[in-house]
Design a protein around this motif. Structure first.
Motif, PDB file in Angstrom:
ATOM      1  N   ASP A 102       0.860  -1.180   0.000  1.00 61.89           N
ATOM      2  CA  ASP A 102       0.000   0.000   0.000  1.00 61.89           C
ATOM      3  C   ASP A 102       0.895   1.227   0.000  1.00 61.89           C
ATOM      4  O   ASP A 102       2.089   1.159   0.315  1.00 61.89           O
ATOM      5  CB  ASP A 102      -0.909  -0.011   1.239  1.00 61.89           C
ATOM      6  N   ARG A 151      -5.006   1.823  -1.482  1.00 58.50           N
ATOM      7  CA  ARG A 151      -5.748   0.571  -1.567  1.00 58.50           C
ATOM      8  C   ARG A 151      -7.148   0.667  -0.971  1.00 58.50           C
ATOM      9  O   ARG A 151      -8.076   0.015  -1.449  1.00 58.50           O
ATOM     10  CB  ARG A 151      -4.962  -0.542  -0.870  1.00 58.50           C
ATOM     11  N   PRO A 161      -8.501   1.638  -5.121  1.00 52.15           N
ATOM     12  CA  PRO A 161      -7.713   0.463  -5.537  1.00 52.15           C
ATOM     13  C   PRO A 161      -7.632   0.314  -7.049  1.00 52.15           C
ATOM     14  O   PRO A 161      -6.708  -0.309  -7.561  1.00 52.15           O
ATOM     15  CB  PRO A 161      -8.463  -0.702  -4.890  1.00 52.15           C
ATOM     16  N   ALA A 173      -4.276   1.402  -8.432  1.00 50.69           N
ATOM     17  CA  ALA A 173      -3.206   0.414  -8.258  1.00 50.69           C
ATOM     18  C   ALA A 173      -3.351  -0.714  -9.274  1.00 50.69           C
ATOM     19  O   ALA A 173      -2.356  -1.179  -9.858  1.00 50.69           O
ATOM     20  CB  ALA A 173      -3.222  -0.130  -6.837  1.00 50.69           C
TER      21      ALA A 173
END
Length: 445
Positions: free
Chosen positions: A139, A177, A181, A184
């Protein structure tokens, strides 16, 4: 029949109680406040409809919309009428470029023509197309991610004000996260965020926000009406939990097979030591009604910290959704930092300076929300996962402090928690004196 106590009557608690009752459980809902709904507050002020809490929910997260349809509210759903959002920069309002997904441009033309970002900033954002993937970490902060992929100006003029409008927190504090998210995942799968969006751009002209004709309060009212067979106790504070499971109130106790704590994380920690610490921040929402007012086409604006303003964002409610103000009148909603001392005057002054609304409003209505906005710090998901793995059978947590702050997330979490409760074997509930129970605080002894 499984006996379940749900502590907390916000959206998550109501959704949980609703799902439990549909599953055949015998449910008791306990709420400390005299009313249900948590931060949802819908009121009529003359011919104006004002929201003290959330005024809408994301259509792209289907759980709130699906619940509305299930409750017979499909014909009450209305989309946002205005998609354009502005950013206050240098004292002027600049529209977010068309096709911008939070901070990432999916359409180059509108992005290049925008005066919000300097040419140096645009070139830095375009470097996302050639930058390698970032380090493989569990994270990181949202600010770290945006700086790394898109640069400092994108962080300060786009990410920070947008995050303040959604999470009432700095991007430096927020977990990537736990908040976005998808960013990512986009980097991991496509390397470049811009390339990822160009392959799967945001939905065209479909409104990302939905509300109800009579305000979000309609959802609370309909949910409460559908809690068939649920015992509802309002104005009651839970003083403690005892194994397995006894919920203590000032005037007695409730025996249960399972307990759901659908309350802020700090309230859950009071009842169950070991709940991970979650920071909460306070805000005040001020609605102002004007006889008239000339504001740009759109739904409102957000404010970067560099502007030095006392508000975080402003929604033009009467432009955003139909039925919020009489024809020709203007309703705005300001988000003021902190717990609201002088918040109405702050909102008036900011509207005079930013929007030129010099006439006194017809009314001002404010709601103070102390410690109601959770801040998901880096590592939030891991801490919650490890904590929930340690919980004894029969005890669950739900709500905005744990698994998502918006109405759709709270609906999903409340209903999913109910399904887990219904699937549990009550025989496995930890017996009194089990080592899985933390020491009881002195006031519970």
């Amino acid at each position: 029949m499984k006996r379940v106590v749900v502590v907390g009557g916000g959206i998550a608690g109501l959704a949980c109680a609703y799902e439990l009752s549909r599953g055949g459980a015998r449910v008791t809902l306990v709420e400390r406040d005299r009313r249900l709904g948590g931060v949802v507050r819908t009121e009529r002020v003359g011919e104006f409809l004002v929201e003290g809490g959330p005024d809408s929910f994301l259509a792209t997260k289907p759980w709130a919309r699906e619940l509305c349809e299930e409750l017979g509210l499909a014909d009450r759903l209305i989309p946002s009428r205005a998609r354009r959002v502005y950013v206050l920069s240098g004292g002027s309002l600049h529209p977010l470029p068309e096709g911008l997904f939070l901070t990432v441009p999916s359409k180059m033309g509108p992005f290049l023509r925008s005066g919000l970002i300097s040419w140096r900033g645009k070139l830095r954002m375009a470097m996302d197309l050639v930058l390698p993937r970032g380090p493989d970490v569990e994270d990181e902060s949202l600010a770290s991610f945006v700086r790394r992929r898109l640069g400092r100006e994108a962080l300060e003029k786009l990410a920070e004000p947008l995050m303040a409008g959604i999470y009432v927190a700095s991007a430096e504090e927020l977990s990537l996260r736990a908040t976005f998210p998808r960013f990512a995942d986009m980097e991991r799968e496509h390397r470049s965020l811009i390339r990822a969006l160009r392959r799967a751009p945001p939905s065209g002209n479909v409104s990302p926000f939905l509300s109800l004709r009579g305000g979000i309060g309609e959802l609370v009212d309909r949910l409460v009406a559908r809690l068939e067979g649920v015992t509802i106790l309002t104005g009651k504070e839970v003083l403690g939990l005892e194994p397995s499971w006894r919920v203590r109130l000032a005037d007695g106790a409730i025996e249960a097979d399972a307990v759901v704590l659908a309350v802020p994380a700090y309230e859950a920690a009071r009842l169950w030591p070991g709940v991970p610490e979650v920071k909460y921040v306070s805000t005040t929402v001020v609605s102002l009604g004007y006889a008239a007012g000339d504001v740009p086409e759109g739904s409102g604006f957000v404010v970067p910290r560099s502007e030095g303003r006392r508000i975080l964002a402003c929604t033009w409610s009467s432009r955003k959704f139909e039925g919020r103000a009489p024809e020709g009148r203007l309703l705005v909603r300001c988000f003021v930092k902190g717990e609201g001392e002088g918040a109405e005057e702050v909102a008036r002054e900011e509207m005079r300076e930013i929007l030129g609304l010099r006439e006194e409003p017809l009314f001002a209505r404010s709601w103070v929300w102390p410690r109601r906005n959770p801040v998901y710090a880096v590592g939030h998901e891991r801490r919650m996962r490890e904590f929930e793995e340690r919980l004894p059978c029969g005890l669950h947590v739900a709500g905005s402090g744990f698994h998502g702050i918006g109405i759709p997330d709270c609906v999903r979490d409340g209903r999913a928690t109910a399904r887990r409760v219904l699937a549990e074997d009550p025989v496995r509930t930890s017996p009194a004196g089990s080592s899985s129970f933390p020491p009881r605080p002195p006031e519970a002894r």
